[in-house]
Design an enzyme around this catalytic site. Sequence first.
Site, PDB file in Angstrom:
ATOM      1  N   GLU A  24     -27.905-105.058 -37.914  1.00  0.00           N
ATOM      2  CA  GLU A  24     -28.227-104.424 -36.682  1.00  0.00           C
ATOM      3  C   GLU A  24     -28.217-102.914 -37.445  1.00  0.00           C
ATOM      4  OE1 GLU A  24     -27.648-105.520 -32.765  1.00  0.00           O
ATOM      5  OE2 GLU A  24     -27.771-103.224 -32.100  1.00  0.00           O
ATOM      6  N   GLU A  36     -24.398 -97.644 -37.911  1.00  0.00           N
ATOM      7  CA  GLU A  36     -24.615 -96.700 -36.890  1.00  0.00           C
ATOM      8  C   GLU A  36     -24.142 -95.314 -37.495  1.00  0.00           C
ATOM      9  OE1 GLU A  36     -25.433 -94.540 -34.288  1.00  0.00           O
ATOM     10  OE2 GLU A  36     -25.964 -96.476 -33.286  1.00  0.00           O
ATOM     11  N   ASP A  47     -34.406 -94.293 -31.976  1.00  0.00           N
ATOM     12  CA  ASP A  47     -34.663 -93.106 -31.398  1.00  0.00           C
ATOM     13  C   ASP A  47     -36.103 -93.138 -31.253  1.00  0.00           C
ATOM     14  OD1 ASP A  47     -32.014 -91.939 -30.700  1.00  0.00           O
ATOM     15  OD2 ASP A  47     -31.951 -92.075 -32.745  1.00  0.00           O
ATOM     16  N   LYS A  71     -42.183 -86.268 -29.087  1.00  0.00           N
ATOM     17  CA  LYS A  71     -42.948 -85.315 -29.344  1.00  0.00           C
ATOM     18  C   LYS A  71     -43.435 -85.408 -30.916  1.00  0.00           C
ATOM     19  CE  LYS A  71     -40.299 -81.732 -26.963  1.00  0.00           C
ATOM     20  NZ  LYS A  71     -39.039 -81.095 -26.963  1.00  0.00           N
ATOM     21  N   ASP A  84     -38.805 -99.164 -25.871  1.00  0.00           N
ATOM     22  CA  ASP A  84     -39.423 -98.917 -24.419  1.00  0.00           C
ATOM     23  C   ASP A  84     -39.966 -97.581 -24.491  1.00  0.00           C
ATOM     24  OD1 ASP A  84     -37.319 -96.913 -24.954  1.00  0.00           O
ATOM     25  OD2 ASP A  84     -37.127 -96.394 -22.884  1.00  0.00           O
ATOM     26  N   THR A 129     -29.393-103.610 -23.525  1.00  0.00           N
ATOM     27  CA  THR A 129     -28.266-102.461 -24.141  1.00  0.00           C
ATOM     28  C   THR A 129     -28.715-101.239 -23.086  1.00  0.00           C
ATOM     29  OG1 THR A 129     -30.351-101.335 -25.473  1.00  0.00           O
ATOM     30  CG2 THR A 129     -29.337-103.331 -26.380  1.00  0.00           C
ATOM     31  N   PHE A 179     -29.775 -98.336 -23.684  1.00  0.00           N
ATOM     32  CA  PHE A 179     -30.986 -97.649 -23.637  1.00  0.00           C
ATOM     33  C   PHE A 179     -32.090 -98.511 -23.008  1.00  0.00           C
ATOM     34  CE2 PHE A 179     -30.769 -93.640 -25.619  1.00  0.00           C
ATOM     35  CZ  PHE A 179     -29.595 -93.640 -26.199  1.00  0.00           C
ATOM     36  N   GLU A 180     -31.952 -99.767 -23.228  1.00  0.00           N
ATOM     37  CA  GLU A 180     -32.818-100.665 -22.415  1.00  0.00           C
ATOM     38  C   GLU A 180     -32.707-100.472 -20.990  1.00  0.00           C
ATOM     39  OE1 GLU A 180     -32.857-104.743 -23.195  1.00  0.00           O
ATOM     40  OE2 GLU A 180     -34.726-104.879 -22.165  1.00  0.00           O
TER      41      GLU A 180
END
Length: 239
Positions: free
Chosen positions: A67, A92, A142, A146, A178, A215, A217-218
Amino acid sequence: MTSILDNLNTNSSSSQRIRSFVRREGRMTSAQQRALTEHWKRFGIETGAVLLDLEKLFGRRAPCVLEIGFGDGESLAAIAATHLDLNYLGIEVHRPGIGHLLLRVAELQLTNLRIMCADATEVLEKQLPDECLERIQIFFPDPWPKMRHRKRRFIQPQQVSLLIRKLKPLGQLHIATDCEDYALSMLDIFNANPDLVNNMIGNGFAPRPTWRLMTKFEQRGLRLGHTIRDLLFTRCSPY
Ligand SMILES: C[S@@+](CC[C@H](N)C(=O)[O-])C[C@H]1O[C@@H](n2cnc3c(N)ncnc32)[C@H](O)[C@@H]1O
């Protein structure tokens, strides 16, 4: 060898690389700091140029799931706890997140999870043998929305061949996001790659697998009204 205390050194030879992350140290709680001191030796893998021997690192032979960018690691720890037959390697760069995951790993007494504090691209290039992974999962990379930042996105056509090389034949690549624009661009990149097959008839997005846990961020994406997309691909077998 580089220790967790001094890794991601910006003077390294690969510092010219466009990174998919910005190093933000954030606040490390005392419990997370303690977890790093007490548990890193047991569950952490130091970075360097040495090819990893996964069987030796996990102390057993079992299919390995990678992961990338696990954030606070809550979902990775929970998935590893319910799939004890698999080995999990989490990478990470955010040290408070690593401290958080170490706490969970110790609490749950997990023996099938190891952690690296590193830029995943460097680990893929220098430390993971080819064809060693059963699955690569990246949840909510991430998005870099932009236009001028899109070159920072982790999934780029040249990065995909590196990911594929590390998968076993018939290994799985699973990404959730997302960010609609990122999802569409990944779908195009993966569908166009002759070494990958979309698991979905019609080459579209996949339904959310039941085992994929929510998660942080989800949750944030859902709060913002974003649509969540899963992409599920299989590495073709050359044999
Ligand atoms: C948007 S967050 C998502 C975190 C988590 N997966 C979640 O869904 O809550 C993306 C994470 O990927 C990590 N990341 C980005 N690029 C990375 C890289 N090249 N190597 C390792 N981690 C990376 C970031 O530090 C960040 O924690």
